[in-house]
Design an enzyme around this catalytic site. Structure first.
Site, PDB file in Angstrom:
ATOM      1  N   GLY A 278      45.134  29.540  42.719  1.00 43.00           N
ATOM      2  CA  GLY A 278      46.187  28.839  42.013  1.00 43.00           C
ATOM      3  C   GLY A 278      47.169  29.800  41.374  1.00 43.00           C
ATOM      4  O   GLY A 278      47.392  30.916  41.849  1.00 43.00           O
ATOM      5  N   SER A 279      47.752  29.388  40.249  1.00 45.68           N
ATOM      6  CA  SER A 279      48.893  30.110  39.673  1.00 45.68           C
ATOM      7  C   SER A 279      48.562  31.492  39.130  1.00 45.68           C
ATOM      8  O   SER A 279      49.483  32.281  38.887  1.00 45.68           O
ATOM      9  CB  SER A 279      49.525  29.262  38.566  1.00 45.68           C
ATOM     10  OG  SER A 279      50.130  28.111  39.111  1.00 45.68           O
ATOM     11  N   SER A 280      47.299  31.821  38.902  1.00 47.32           N
ATOM     12  CA  SER A 280      46.994  33.193  38.479  1.00 47.32           C
ATOM     13  C   SER A 280      47.403  34.193  39.553  1.00 47.32           C
ATOM     14  O   SER A 280      47.681  35.359  39.257  1.00 47.32           O
ATOM     15  CB  SER A 280      45.504  33.340  38.154  1.00 47.32           C
ATOM     16  OG  SER A 280      44.705  32.991  39.262  1.00 47.32           O
ATOM     17  N   LYS A 282      50.160  34.181  41.005  1.00 44.98           N
ATOM     18  CA  LYS A 282      51.584  34.479  40.829  1.00 44.98           C
ATOM     19  C   LYS A 282      51.796  35.849  40.204  1.00 44.98           C
ATOM     20  O   LYS A 282      52.851  36.467  40.391  1.00 44.98           O
ATOM     21  CB  LYS A 282      52.240  33.393  39.975  1.00 44.98           C
ATOM     22  CG  LYS A 282      52.356  32.049  40.666  1.00 44.98           C
ATOM     23  CD  LYS A 282      52.826  30.960  39.731  1.00 44.98           C
ATOM     24  CE  LYS A 282      52.866  29.611  40.474  1.00 44.98           C
ATOM     25  NZ  LYS A 282      53.098  28.470  39.567  1.00 44.98           N
TER      26      LYS A 282
END
Length: 556
Positions: A278-280, A282
């Site tokens: 997920g967004s980690s 990014k």
């Protein structure tokens, strides 16, 4: 033996070539002589056994103690006894079984009675007798009942470090975890040579800190209960040495009673499970863009409209739908902005950067339970766009933590390890994967996200935490689920000069009893905050306060 091999007494000593040659020659002579003597002794022992009818002694496989970094015992051998019977010498089977059951009430009546009536010379009735049980059976005065001393592996912490330590078989061989790794890195060779004697085995000291390990597992247990997760995992990693200070995966099992160790949900989620982060993820994409020079901290990325690729549309969760600065892309966790950064650099650059960061290859570690990252063989543009914000590539959480350490420590990728090593030793094998100035900018972004973004609930006054949330929809029956999530929080502290990475993952968390959100900022972030609050003093990290108790941002 490699540097990673265990150091046991009598091994690993340095000397000149001539000395080694003489020693090798002398050892060869000794081995030859003692092989003949040993063979004769075994032959005589077998003959004596046949004459006297003594119980055949099982091989006693000694193992070294396993210690934490402070010398606390994590695993050790203890003396125990097995209960044997000689059916031809035992009395009435019914009477023998009835008397034995006064001490061992769970002893099967029918099975034991049947075995006592057999023609077998010896039968083992029970392993691992306690001293009290052995004394009580001895006092029964039963003919044909004997005891055989044995060794048993004992884990004082029970389940505390289950997925790290692993297990041994009844004959003392490592079959999982660090125990199995020991066998493949020196212990099995010593055993084969007849040198694995308890008195000659030096303890093996690991990088684990039992105190921090307890804090980590306790916090994960609390999160499992509060958010009703089906699983949780976490790691505390030294960003400067690669040492794993604590690692836990839940549900786990009691190493002294591992009856449920094979259950599917008992896998080591931190090293053998592979997940979309997920967004980690990014954080890796922004680091890639900054390091390439295509953007800088003042750059503007247009996130005013959804990004469309064929029939796919990439949007933002609670998006601003306006041009964003680079820090805003990170703090607002913009899928659109992150995907555009990856798109500018292209497929080959993106794939090459992730490979350089160590999240695409099977990890090397002192555990056999290692998951293999999964990603598209045919890496298309749409794959690159979604992988940029953490969907489409699955890797192990520990690899993600190691990559994050490189983002925080000045740009050096260090392999995680359970072995003790200094900063200098770690730097010898480290790879410079991003520029130091890129690392400084990432530290700024991590801290900014805790101060003003989704990581606010990870804040611990005085410890200057930085981090990034990740909330990934799980794939169920080939489709992303809107109700089942894999949440994580990737943190570093103290952010001015990060020494430790704390990474926590929660599998299918729900809202707490009092209500609230279900994204990572509402559950994984506060779990990391609890771990840092309790573990930082144990790790010797002293709190610092600036004006109005706000942390100083280390980056320009």
């Amino acid at each position: 033996m490699s540097e990673a091999a265990i150091h046991l007494e009598g091994l690993g000593k340095k000397g000149g070539g001539r000395t080694r040659g003489r020693v090798a020659m002398m050892m060869g002579l000794f081995v030859a002589v003692y092989a003949v003597m040993g063979g004769r002794i075994v032959q005589l022992a077998v003959q004596k056994s046949e004459i006297t009818g003594s119980i055949p002694r099982a091989a006693q496989m000694a193992r070294p103690d396993i210690l934490d970094r402070n010398g606390q015992v994590l695993a050790t051998d203890i003396r125990t006894a097995s209960l044997f019977a000689e059916p031809h010498r035992a009395g009435d089977p019914d009477e023998v079984v009835e008397k034995l059951r006064t001490v061992l009430p769970d002893l099967s009546y029918e099975s034991t009675r049947r075995r006592l009536k057999s023609s077998a010379k010896y039968i083992r009735l029970r392993r691992d007798l306690t001293p009290r049980q052995q004394a009580a059976i001895h006092d029964l005065g039963l003919a044909g009942i004997k005891f055989e001393p044995e060794k048993k592996r004992f884990y004082p912490g029970g389940a505390t470090a289950a997925h790290v330590l692993g297990l041994t078989s009844a004959d003392g061989r490592g079959i999982a975890g660090f125990e199995k790794w020991l066998d493949g890195n020196g212990l099995e060779q010593l055993r084969s040579a007849g040198l694995a004697k308890a008195e000659s085995l030096e303890p093996v000291r690991t990088s684990l800190d039992l105190r921090v390990q307890h804090v980590l597992r306790d916090a994960l247990n609390h999160a499992m209960e509060r958010y009703r997760c089906i699983g949780a995992a976490g790691v505390v990693l030294d960003a400067l040495t690669g040492e794993i200070v604590a690692l836990s995966s839940l549900p786990d099992y009691d190493l002294n009673d591992p009856h449920d160790q094979q259950a599917p949900d008992r896998l080591n989620r931190m090293t053998s499970g592979v997940y979309e982060m997920g967004s980690s993820f990014k954080a890796l994409t922004l680091a890639m863009a900054l390091d390439s020079g295509i953007v800088h901290m003042g750059s503007i990325i247009d996130a005013s409209q959804k990004l469309r690729v064929g029939r796919h549309a990439i949007g933002d969760f609670h998006g601003k739908y306006r041009p964003l600065t680079l820090p805003e892309v990170f703090v607002y966790s913009s899928n659109i902005g992150t995907a555009k950064l990856a798109d500018q650099l292209g497929i080959d650059h993106h794939r090459g950067f992730l490979k350089k960061m160590g999240v695409m290859d099977e990890m090397e570690l002192e555990l056999p339970e290692i998951g293999k990252p999964q990603y598209p063989k045919d890496w298309k543009r749409i794959n690159s766009l979604t992988i940029a914000f953490g969907h489409g590539l699955s890797t192990t959480p520990l690899q993600t933590a190691a990559a994050a350490a490189a983002l925080m420590n000045g740009g050096r990728l260090i392999k995680p390890t359970f072995r003790r090593q200094s900063i200098d030793e770690a730097l010898r094998d480290a790879k410079q994967v991003i520029k130091p100035e890129t690392s400084a900018n990432m530290r700024y972004l991590f801290r900014l996200n805790v101060e003003k973004g989704s990581g606010k609930r990870a804040e611990v006054p005085g410890y200057h935490v930085g981090g990034k949330t990740g909330t990934a929809e799980k794939v169920v029956n080939g489709r992303y689920s809107k109700t089942k999530r894999y949440n994580d929080f990737l943190a570093a502290f103290p952010i001015e000069n990060p020494r430790y990475i704390v990474f926590v993952t929660l599998d299918e968390p729900k809202a707490p009893p009092e209500g609230g959100g279900v994204t990572a900022g509402s559950n994984a972030a506060p779990t990391v905050g609890e771990i840092i609050r309790r573990a930082a003093p144990l790790l010797g990290v002293e709190p610092e306060f600036g004006p109005e108790n706000e942390a100083f941002l280390a980056a320009d």
